[in-house]
Design a protein around this motif. Structure first.
Motif, mmCIF file in Angstrom:
data_model
loop_
_atom_site.group_PDB
_atom_site.id
_atom_site.type_symbol
_atom_site.label_atom_id
_atom_site.label_comp_id
_atom_site.label_asym_id
_atom_site.label_seq_id
_atom_site.Cartn_x
_atom_site.Cartn_y
_atom_site.Cartn_z
ATOM 1 N N TRP A 290 0.917 -0.872 0.101
ATOM 2 C CA TRP A 290 -0.324 -0.040 0.087
ATOM 3 C C TRP A 290 0.363 1.253 -0.156
ATOM 4 O O TRP A 290 1.881 1.188 0.397
ATOM 5 C CB TRP A 290 -0.681 -0.371 1.349
ATOM 6 C CG TRP A 290 -2.012 -0.996 1.021
ATOM 7 C CD1 TRP A 290 -1.668 -2.446 1.764
ATOM 8 C CD2 TRP A 290 -2.870 -1.548 1.022
ATOM 9 N NE1 TRP A 290 -2.605 -3.080 1.458
ATOM 10 C CE2 TRP A 290 -3.844 -2.537 1.168
ATOM 11 C CE3 TRP A 290 -4.293 -0.219 0.544
ATOM 12 C CZ2 TRP A 290 -4.674 -3.155 0.680
ATOM 13 C CZ3 TRP A 290 -5.194 -1.021 -0.363
ATOM 14 C CH2 TRP A 290 -5.812 -2.163 -0.161
ATOM 15 N N ILE A 291 0.566 2.131 -0.261
ATOM 16 C CA ILE A 291 0.856 3.339 -0.258
ATOM 17 C C ILE A 291 0.063 4.656 0.857
ATOM 18 O O ILE A 291 -1.223 4.680 0.500
ATOM 19 C CB ILE A 291 1.260 4.201 -1.905
ATOM 20 C CG1 ILE A 291 2.473 5.093 -2.154
ATOM 21 C CG2 ILE A 291 0.377 4.312 -2.944
ATOM 22 C CD1 ILE A 291 2.954 5.695 -2.995
ATOM 23 N N ARG A 292 0.736 6.067 1.018
ATOM 24 C CA ARG A 292 0.180 6.849 1.447
ATOM 25 C C ARG A 292 1.583 8.337 1.769
ATOM 26 O O ARG A 292 1.777 7.732 1.442
ATOM 27 C CB ARG A 292 -0.631 6.114 2.854
ATOM 28 C CG ARG A 292 0.266 6.166 4.269
ATOM 29 C CD ARG A 292 -0.155 5.834 5.193
ATOM 30 N NE ARG A 292 0.987 6.311 6.059
ATOM 31 C CZ ARG A 292 1.025 5.467 7.823
ATOM 32 N NH1 ARG A 292 -0.971 5.259 8.070
ATOM 33 N NH2 ARG A 292 1.322 6.069 8.630
ATOM 34 N N PHE A 293 0.426 9.239 1.368
ATOM 35 C CA PHE A 293 0.770 10.138 1.499
ATOM 36 C C PHE A 293 -0.116 11.272 2.856
ATOM 37 O O PHE A 293 -0.620 10.733 3.419
ATOM 38 C CB PHE A 293 0.559 11.149 -0.084
ATOM 39 C CG PHE A 293 0.672 10.331 -0.817
ATOM 40 C CD1 PHE A 293 1.915 10.183 -1.711
ATOM 41 C CD2 PHE A 293 -0.525 9.315 -1.409
ATOM 42 C CE1 PHE A 293 1.829 9.591 -2.931
ATOM 43 C CE2 PHE A 293 -0.623 8.851 -2.508
ATOM 44 C CZ PHE A 293 1.221 8.547 -2.902
ATOM 45 N N VAL A 294 1.374 12.214 2.878
ATOM 46 C CA VAL A 294 1.665 12.953 4.089
ATOM 47 C C VAL A 294 1.904 13.781 3.879
ATOM 48 O O VAL A 294 3.207 14.472 3.115
ATOM 49 C CB VAL A 294 2.505 12.375 5.923
ATOM 50 C CG1 VAL A 294 2.319 13.270 6.614
ATOM 51 C CG2 VAL A 294 2.067 10.968 5.302
ATOM 52 N N ALA A 295 1.171 15.196 4.422
ATOM 53 C CA ALA A 295 1.662 16.160 3.808
ATOM 54 C C ALA A 295 2.156 17.526 5.119
ATOM 55 O O ALA A 295 2.332 17.385 6.228
ATOM 56 C CB ALA A 295 0.325 17.337 3.199
ATOM 57 N N ASN A 296 3.129 17.971 5.187
ATOM 58 C CA ASN A 296 3.459 19.063 5.687
ATOM 59 C C ASN A 296 3.039 20.306 6.403
ATOM 60 O O ASN A 296 3.321 20.803 7.250
ATOM 61 C CB ASN A 296 5.048 19.645 5.910
ATOM 62 C CG ASN A 296 5.294 20.018 4.390
ATOM 63 O OD1 ASN A 296 4.813 20.407 3.780
ATOM 64 N ND2 ASN A 296 6.901 21.481 4.687
ATOM 65 N N LYS A 297 2.250 20.595 5.542
ATOM 66 C CA LYS A 297 0.911 21.394 6.033
ATOM 67 C C LYS A 297 -0.110 21.618 5.342
ATOM 68 O O LYS A 297 -0.462 20.589 4.316
ATOM 69 C CB LYS A 297 1.542 22.420 5.500
ATOM 70 C CG LYS A 297 1.875 22.649 3.872
ATOM 71 C CD LYS A 297 2.839 24.189 3.409
ATOM 72 C CE LYS A 297 3.896 24.669 3.743
ATOM 73 N NZ LYS A 297 4.451 25.818 2.986
ATOM 74 N N ASP A 298 -1.188 22.242 5.940
ATOM 75 C CA ASP A 298 -2.511 22.004 5.470
ATOM 76 C C ASP A 298 -2.966 22.442 3.938
ATOM 77 O O ASP A 298 -1.635 23.182 3.692
ATOM 78 C CB ASP A 298 -3.486 23.071 6.337
ATOM 79 C CG ASP A 298 -4.198 22.232 7.930
ATOM 80 O OD1 ASP A 298 -3.734 21.330 7.932
ATOM 81 O OD2 ASP A 298 -4.262 23.123 8.497
#
Length: 800
Positions: A782-790
């Motif tokens: 699986w792959i998922r994503f995280v951003a460092n800001k809104d």
């Protein structure tokens, strides 16, 4: 002249081959009245094929039978049948008998039966006697009962009591349960089980389970060799026993939560172990119920054939006797196979096809379907087909979130046989790590292949060039590592096209008028299939039944029609979707995202279609927007270990198994009349498609587009839903922002168990997409994503 003509006609009818599709002869289907009807053994003997079936837990007998199959494929049910849960077989050449289940069959096909009152238990294996191999044979049960049987008189002597027998004076007391393999050689009997009691084993595939043990025939206890799940135990002599038992090697096949395990016992070195990749996770589960009986058997070729965790393997006949090379994957498969052999120039696989009992394999996506009668069949395959089924993939770890001692090498892991190979390495140490990668032929000599530098608390993906040689691979570090994972991902070439094989001609495409309906193998000893049909307008169009001759007949029975529609109804609202992708919510409420495909159009009368169904015992297919996926049971990883099988973009409405066949509704009204897989009703109004579940690989190469975000509002530091990325060929990523800039990190689950590691971080600004083509060898679950800001972001993956 007339008499001569009649004789010719009679002769032609006598040799006419029975009706069959995809190597499955529906009239050979085997039934019982219990919760499961698996095939325990198939053995050619005395000009016949002998087959036994088993019920799930019947140590005193059941309605299962001993079958005698003639060369013309006539099925004879032997009157000596007493059923039970047998899977043992051995040809005892000294007495000229086949021992199969509780039966002894001589060369004239006379059958003698050992009653369960004299040999209680679920017989799982036979072994040649260590000191009197001409006169006696040993039986082992799934609950550690060991019996000595005189091959002439069939007199039974209990050596170790079955765990279910309260009054037996001596019990082995081995850890684990659910015995599978039994063999002898090198002065010992070797026994394997693959399960564990307790609630934890029924939910988590990573708890301690199973055992490999041996006994010298004299001591008052067994020696534990290894505490892991093991199944097959055999050697070069196979079901005959080793011809030189003092020196011939013994092999044991098993697994743990990290990978497959291969044990080798030689007379001079004892036991040693190797790791190999898993092609499927449907066999996992610490309780051991999901495996049936993996085997290594002679199929009349230069190499033996091994079945294990959904992969057909070439296995060298001399493995451990001068060489440790030559194990190769052939293909992946979906059928559940209990035994196999070569008979009359074809391979015959005894399968476990349709069970009345779902056991632990329940999920809301399947809904509640009225139980069928348990049934299974034989699957006849041309030898060359073994290399033409599912493209082989292999995943496994040598370290999994564990501390690694300095200088200690990992277990050897299979490296050869897959052209496309990669390695994920991650650790949580606060210092840099150097991983030394070495390859070898198993003899003990290792060659440095490369050094992998990993940053503190870091991750690296390694692609191996196709030219890199080596039979086995191992890893080591000169410094201690904390929380280290090393996961290999392999695959073969996937040369499939997007278009389906011609065998699927008539299975409706988008825009084609078609019929549909509910299909269900019936219970209650009826041995037919119910089809509650829907016309091209999506409205009820009558009730039909399919029989063993594959005749689909209209039946005017309103009660059965309503029963089928109500008791096998397609669940609603199993999936949801948004602009990004399809969302599957599991029974624990967790969301998983899958690629988009051919979604039904608004107003489509067949917009509600079957999402999940058991198509072999304890094996489900997931069906989402024109793609089929192999879906393991929840206790074997469930949706987290799902694997795409094919993308077809056809209008499949419902599907199930019946008499060993894979049945689908959703046939075009103008389906071609010359496709034998299209079963048209006697009134010409509706039709079904029929074949084998492993035909599904030919529906088309897995593909799709989607992702977890599509112009979505994203909160800083909050991971997206996981999105499937496993077992696709070419993969690319596009990231975009609606405004501003942000750093977006892709995280991957490298083992399908929540082992998330950072793959790569991307700087993204509005107006400029960040694009990434994944390496050819790259795969994760699986792959998922995280951003460092809104931000408002899009993460789109394309699989081709």
């Amino acid at each position: 002249m007339l008499r001569h003509t009649v004789l010719l006609l009679a002769s032609s009818f006598a040799i006419a081959e029975p009706v069959h599709l995809s190597g499955i002869y529906p009239q050979l289907a085997m039934f019982n009245e219990e919760g499961e009807c698996g095939t325990g053994a198939v053995v050619p003997w005395a000009d016949r094929l002998w087959v036994i079936t088993y019920a799930p837990h019947y140590p005193k007998g059941s309605t299962d039978k001993l079958y005698e199959i003639t060369p013309s494929l006539e099925q004879i049910i032997r009157p000596e049948s007493i059923g039970g849960t047998p899977a043992n077989r051995m040809i005892h050449k000294d007495s000229g008998q086949l021992f199969i289940g509780p039966y002894a069959i001589d060369s004239d096909r006379n059958v003698r039966t050992i009653p369960y009152s004299e040999m209680f238990g679920r017989p799982t294996g036979n072994a040649r006697h260590l000191t009197d191999p001409q006169g006696k044979i040993l039986f082992a049960t799934m609950e550690e009962g060991i019996y000595e049987v005189d091959v002439k008189s069939l007199e039974v002597t209990e050596l170790w009591g079955d765990e279910a027998m309260k009054d037996s004076p001596r019990k082995a007391g081995l850890p684990g349960y659910h015995g599978k393999g039994f063999y002898s050689g090198q002065g010992v009997y070797v026994y394997a089980n693959n399960g564990e009691h307790g609630p934890g084993a029924r939910k988590r595939p990573d708890v301690s389970s199973g055992v490999l043990a041996e006994w010298d025939g004299v001591a008052d206890h067994w020696k534990i060799v290894r505490r892991n799940q093991f199944t097959e135990v055999t050697g070069p002599g196979g079901i005959h026993g080793n011809s030189d038992p003092a020196t011939d090697p013994i092999w044991a096949v098993g697994w743990d939560h990290k990978s497959l395990l291969l044990g080798l016992r030689t007379a001079d070195e004892g036991w040693r172990f190797f790791r190999m990749p898993k092609g499927s996770h449907s066999y996992d589960g610490a309780h051991g119920w999901n495996t049936e009986w993996p085997r290594i058997r002679d199929i009349g070729e230069d190499e033996l054939l091994m079945t294990m965790h959904g992969t057909f393997w070439k296995f060298p006949k001399d493995f451990g006797a001068g060489t440790l090379t030559g194990i190769r994957p052939r293909s992946n498969y979906l059928k559940v196979i209990g035994d196999f052999c070569r008979w009359n120039d074809r391979l015959v696989f005894g399968c476990d096809d349709t069970a009345k009992n779902e056991f632990l394999n329940k999920r809301k996506a399947k809904g509640e379907v009225a139980a069928p009668q348990s049934q299974s069949n034989l699957w006849f395959v041309e030898p060359e087909q073994l290399d033409q089924l599912g493209p082989a993939i292999g995943r496994g770890a040598v370290w999994l979130d564990e501390d690694v001692a300095a200088g200690k090498a990992s277990d050897p892991y299979l490296f050869a046989g897959y052209p496309i190979r990669g390695l994920h390495v991650h650790h949580r140490s606060d210092k840099p790590a150097t991983i030394f990668v070495e390859t070898g032929d198993g003899s003990g000599e290792w060659t440095a292949e490369r050094e992998v530098e990993v940053a503190p608390n870091g991750y690296r993906f390694v692609s191996f060039d196709r030219k890199v040689e080596g039979e086995w691979i191992r890893l080591r570090s000169e410094t201690p590592l904390v929380g280290c994972s090393a996961v290999f991902t392999y695959r073969s070439e996937d040369s499939r096209e997007d278009e389906a094989d011609p065998m699927f001609a008539g299975l409706a495409k988008s825009g084609e008028a078609h019929t549909g309906g509910i299909v269900r193998a019936r219970g209650g000893g009826m041995k037919t299939l119910s089809f509650a049909a829907l016309g091209s307008n999506g409205k009820p169009a009558g009730y039909y039944e399919l029989n063993a001759e594959l005749k689909l007949k209209r039946v005017d029975d309103t009660e059965l029609d309503e029963y089928t529609r109500n008791r096998a109804a397609i669940p609603k609202d199993v999936l949801s979707m948004d602009a990004a992708s399809v969302i599957y919510t599991d029974d624990e409420g967790k969301r998983w995202r899958l690629p988009k495909g051919a979604a039904p159009e608004d107003g489509d009368p067949f917009s509600s279609y079957r999402i999940a169904r058991e198509v072999a015992t304890e094996r489900d297919l997931l069906h989402v927007e024109g793609s089929f996926y192999e879906l393991p049971a929840r206790n074997a990883g469930g949706i987290s270990k799902v694997r795409p099988v094919a993308t077809h973009h056809r209008r499949v409405h419902d599907f199930c198994s019946y008499r060993g066949l894979f049945i689908m509704s959703g046939v075009a009204t103008d389906a071609p009349a010359n496709n034998p897989h299209i079963l048209r009703s006697d009134d010409g109004k509706v039709a079904l498609w029929a074949g084998a579940i492993d035909d599904a690989w030919k529906l088309g190469k897995p593909r799709g587009e989607g992702g977890p975000w599509a112009d979505s509002e994203v909160k800083a530091g909050v991971p997206s839903d996981p999105y499937l990325i496993t077992a696709y060929d070419r993969k690319s990523l596009e990231l975009a922002l609606a405004e501003g800039s942000a750093t977006i990190t892709a995280q991957i689950d490298v083992h399908g168990d929540g082992t998330w590691v950072p793959y790569e971080s991307f700087s993204v600004s509005a107006g400029t997409s960040a694009r990434h083509e994944f390496p050819e060898a790259f795969s994760a679950y699986w792959i998922r994503f995280v951003a460092n800001k809104d931000c408002r972001a899009t993460a789109l993956l394309s699989y081709r």
